[in-house]
Write a protein that holds these residues in place. Structure first.
Motif, PDB file in Angstrom:
ATOM      1  N   VAL A 238       0.853  -1.188   0.000  1.00 25.16           N
ATOM      2  CA  VAL A 238       0.000   0.000   0.000  1.00 25.16           C
ATOM      3  C   VAL A 238       0.891   1.240   0.000  1.00 25.16           C
ATOM      4  O   VAL A 238       1.878   1.316   0.734  1.00 25.16           O
ATOM      5  CB  VAL A 238      -0.921   0.006   1.235  1.00 25.16           C
ATOM      6  CG1 VAL A 238      -1.605   1.366   1.383  1.00 25.16           C
ATOM      7  CG2 VAL A 238      -1.951  -1.096   1.131  1.00 25.16           C
ATOM      8  N   GLY A 239       0.573   2.184  -0.835  1.00 29.06           N
ATOM      9  CA  GLY A 239       1.363   3.401  -0.973  1.00 29.06           C
ATOM     10  C   GLY A 239       2.268   3.417  -2.190  1.00 29.06           C
ATOM     11  O   GLY A 239       2.808   4.471  -2.551  1.00 29.06           O
TER      12      GLY A 239
ATOM     13  N   PHE B 113       4.525   5.862  -0.854  1.00 29.14           N
ATOM     14  CA  PHE B 113       4.133   6.984  -0.013  1.00 29.14           C
ATOM     15  C   PHE B 113       3.557   6.496   1.306  1.00 29.14           C
ATOM     16  O   PHE B 113       2.728   5.576   1.322  1.00 29.14           O
ATOM     17  CB  PHE B 113       3.090   7.850  -0.723  1.00 29.14           C
ATOM     18  CG  PHE B 113       3.601   8.559  -1.947  1.00 29.14           C
ATOM     19  CD1 PHE B 113       4.568   9.536  -1.843  1.00 29.14           C
ATOM     20  CD2 PHE B 113       3.108   8.239  -3.205  1.00 29.14           C
ATOM     21  CE1 PHE B 113       5.046  10.194  -2.968  1.00 29.14           C
ATOM     22  CE2 PHE B 113       3.568   8.885  -4.337  1.00 29.14           C
ATOM     23  CZ  PHE B 113       4.545   9.867  -4.223  1.00 29.14           C
ATOM     24  N   PRO B 114       3.946   7.101   2.419  1.00 29.24           N
ATOM     25  CA  PRO B 114       3.326   6.761   3.697  1.00 29.24           C
ATOM     26  C   PRO B 114       1.995   7.485   3.850  1.00 29.24           C
ATOM     27  O   PRO B 114       1.669   8.386   3.079  1.00 29.24           O
ATOM     28  CB  PRO B 114       4.343   7.285   4.717  1.00 29.24           C
ATOM     29  CG  PRO B 114       4.955   8.471   4.025  1.00 29.24           C
ATOM     30  CD  PRO B 114       5.013   8.099   2.562  1.00 29.24           C
ATOM     31  N   GLY B 115       1.228   7.090   4.867  1.00 30.58           N
ATOM     32  CA  GLY B 115      -0.001   7.800   5.179  1.00 30.58           C
ATOM     33  C   GLY B 115      -1.249   7.015   4.875  1.00 30.58           C
ATOM     34  O   GLY B 115      -1.204   5.841   4.470  1.00 30.58           O
TER      35      GLY B 115
ATOM     36  N   GLU C 115      -3.920  10.817   1.994  1.00 35.50           N
ATOM     37  CA  GLU C 115      -2.566  11.351   1.934  1.00 35.50           C
ATOM     38  C   GLU C 115      -1.774  10.741   0.783  1.00 35.50           C
ATOM     39  O   GLU C 115      -0.999  11.441   0.107  1.00 35.50           O
ATOM     40  CB  GLU C 115      -1.859  11.091   3.264  1.00 35.50           C
ATOM     41  CG  GLU C 115      -2.393  11.937   4.413  1.00 35.50           C
ATOM     42  CD  GLU C 115      -1.842  11.519   5.757  1.00 35.50           C
ATOM     43  OE1 GLU C 115      -1.785  12.363   6.668  1.00 35.50           O
ATOM     44  OE2 GLU C 115      -1.462  10.339   5.906  1.00 35.50           O
ATOM     45  N   ILE C 116      -1.965   9.469   0.530  1.00 35.42           N
ATOM     46  CA  ILE C 116      -1.275   8.820  -0.586  1.00 35.42           C
ATOM     47  C   ILE C 116      -1.730   9.414  -1.913  1.00 35.42           C
ATOM     48  O   ILE C 116      -0.915   9.697  -2.800  1.00 35.42           O
ATOM     49  CB  ILE C 116      -1.511   7.299  -0.545  1.00 35.42           C
ATOM     50  CG1 ILE C 116      -0.790   6.686   0.663  1.00 35.42           C
ATOM     51  CG2 ILE C 116      -1.043   6.628  -1.842  1.00 35.42           C
ATOM     52  CD1 ILE C 116      -1.187   5.252   0.958  1.00 35.42           C
TER      53      ILE C 116
ATOM     54  N   ALA D  35       9.787  10.174  -2.220  1.00 38.20           N
ATOM     55  CA  ALA D  35      10.017   8.924  -1.458  1.00 38.20           C
ATOM     56  C   ALA D  35      10.796   9.184  -0.182  1.00 38.20           C
ATOM     57  O   ALA D  35      10.737   8.399   0.754  1.00 38.20           O
ATOM     58  CB  ALA D  35      10.785   7.932  -2.321  1.00 38.20           C
ATOM     59  N   ALA D  36      11.517  10.295  -0.131  1.00 37.43           N
ATOM     60  CA  ALA D  36      12.382  10.550   1.029  1.00 37.43           C
ATOM     61  C   ALA D  36      11.627  11.157   2.196  1.00 37.43           C
ATOM     62  O   ALA D  36      12.159  11.243   3.292  1.00 37.43           O
ATOM     63  CB  ALA D  36      13.516  11.485   0.622  1.00 37.43           C
ATOM     64  N   ARG D  37      10.375  11.587   1.999  1.00 38.23           N
ATOM     65  CA  ARG D  37       9.670  12.263   3.073  1.00 38.23           C
ATOM     66  C   ARG D  37       9.167  11.273   4.083  1.00 38.23           C
ATOM     67  O   ARG D  37       8.712  10.207   3.729  1.00 38.23           O
ATOM     68  CB  ARG D  37       8.515  13.098   2.509  1.00 38.23           C
ATOM     69  CG  ARG D  37       9.005  14.364   1.835  1.00 38.23           C
ATOM     70  CD  ARG D  37       7.882  15.330   1.641  1.00 38.23           C
ATOM     71  NE  ARG D  37       6.816  14.749   0.802  1.00 38.23           N
ATOM     72  CZ  ARG D  37       6.835  14.763  -0.518  1.00 38.23           C
ATOM     73  NH1 ARG D  37       7.833  15.294  -1.142  1.00 38.23           N
ATOM     74  NH2 ARG D  37       5.875  14.234  -1.213  1.00 38.23           N
TER      75      ARG D  37
END
Length: 422
Positions: free
Chosen positions: A364-365, A384-386, A390-391, A420-422
């Motif tokens: 997921v993400g 992506f996290p969240g 948010e994704i 990706a770094a966030r």
């Protein structure tokens, strides 16, 4: 001069709505030189509103209150203001007539709720509301001037600009200046690290940060002996901030990210199309929140694999071999949208927004996005996290930023700065 803000409404204290009024007022007041050092929120309780007014008026020469001026029984602000000032609540006939005219102009009939909005504290100064029915008013309380505005943001902002700011502007110290820079690509903590030492290097400068996912605003606020000195100091510090944040800085002031992207595409002379899957039309919504008809042609939300094939020409072999969430499918979606709409550039997004649907190899993400343009097709990806929203937002911003950089001949973010770094 210090200012206190008071937001009135049970819907605020319960968290049912976000208090955007206080943040907007604080920003506007700061920009003209006032110091906002208190922002309180109180529910629709008569005694607590009265107590809050007394408390704030005791320690601040200027208080601005929003909310509670409507037509319903829980709108108690006018009564509380009268009680705090030790005066009666009276019906202002000129206000009543203005409300009647506005209501009847809309083809409606006056009722008791409309009439209630004409009740104001005796001897108060009426503040006309050109954007709605409920007027505002101003009273003197202890050593303070207290302005009361409706809670509806559109009405509040109009009345502040038309009625309050002209009355208070001369009271501002007029010795500050502020720049607001808009960034996308780094988190608040990383930006703070990059700007370390600036406040020490420029005495009189205060840096402020506002996070509104996935953006971060940086406010460079200067205070000096005069506004001219403050402006020069702010300009010097802002130049250094711009230098350190150059790779992620996209605008300043009231610039909006989707509008900046659109302006960049327009300046290049390109026509744009979209093909969205996991974002479900979000990118089109962002772009068309601003004028876009001169560059944005259209697009397709191709959620199902069959739609990707029928509408965009994505190969069934590609879908079988790589799956819908893959670099290969993202590329074919963008190229298909470009071909279908006969445009210069097209975007695509495909991914797993969750909360279900992920696997060990495709969690997921995971999102792939692509930009097909005259120089070729560029594909990028990230996990992506969240949560689901948010994704989707992160994916929409990522592809728009890639488009902005390609259209504007700007370098891409480094690996440390990429989404990706966030």
């Amino acid at each position: 001069m210090t200012v206190a803000l008071l937001s009135i409404g049970t819907e605020l204290t319960r968290g049912e709505i976000v208090n955007t009024n206080a943040s907007w007022l604080a920003s506007e007041l700061t920009a003209v030189g006032f110091t906002v050092n208190t922002s309180d929120t109180v529910d629709d309780d008569l005694d607590r509103i009265v107590a809050a007014l007394h408390r704030l008026a005791e320690t601040h020469p200027l208080v601005i209150s929003t909310g509670g001026l409507g037509p319903t029984t829980d709108d108690l602000t006018a009564l509380a203001a009268a009680r705090a000032g030790g005066v009666e609540l009276v019906r202002d006939e000129s206000t009543l007539l203005a409300i009647r005219r506005r209501v009847e102009a809309r083809g409606k009939t006056m009722n008791a709720g409309h009439e209630k909005q004409a009740d104001v504290p005796a001897n108060s100064e009426i503040l006309p509301n050109s954007a709605g029915t409920a007027p505002g008013f101003a009273i003197r309380l202890r050593n303070a001037t207290v302005y009361f505005l409706p809670g509806v943001p559109r009405e509040m902002k109009t009345m502040f600009a038309e009625q309050v700011l002209p009355r208070i502007r001369s009271s501002a110290p007029n010795n500050t200046h502020q720049f607001r820079l808009r960034t996308y690509g780094l988190g608040e903590s990383v930006i703070g690290g990059r700007l370390e030492g600036i406040e020490e290097a420029y005495p009189g400068i205060t840096l402020g940060y506002r996070v509104h996912f996935p953006e971060v605003d940086v406010k460079v606020h200067a205070r000096g002996a005069t506004q001219s000195i403050a402006r020069d100091l702010a300009a010097q510090a802002t130049a250094k901030v711009r230098e350190r944040l150059a790779s992620v800085l996209y605008g300043e002031g009231d610039d909006a990210f989707p509008d900046v992207v659109g302006r960049t595409v327009r300046a290049r002379g390109w026509r744009l199309a979209l093909s969205e899957s996991c974002t479900g039309g979000m990118i089109a919504h962002l772009l068309t929140s601003y004028p876009a008809s001169d560059y944005f042609v259209g697009g397709a939300v191709t959620y199902a694999n069959s739609a990707k094939t029928r509408l965009l020409g994505v190969s069934e072999d590609t879908l079988r071999g790589h799956g819908a969430v893959s670099a290969e499918v993202a590329a074919e979606m963008a190229e298909g949208a470009r071909r279908l709409c006969e445009v210069d550039v097209a975007l695509s997004v495909t991914g797993i927004a969750g909360p279900t649907g992920g696997t060990a190899t495709k969690p997921v993400g995971l999102v792939y996005w692509a930009v097909a343009h005259p120089g070729g097709t560029v594909v990028r990806s990230s996990v992506f996290p969240g949560d689901r929203q948010e994704i989707r937002i992160a994916a929409a911003y990522a592809v728009l930023d890639l488009l902005r950089r390609i259209a504007g001949n700007l370098p891409e973010l480094s690996a440390q700065e990429a989404p990706a770094a966030r």
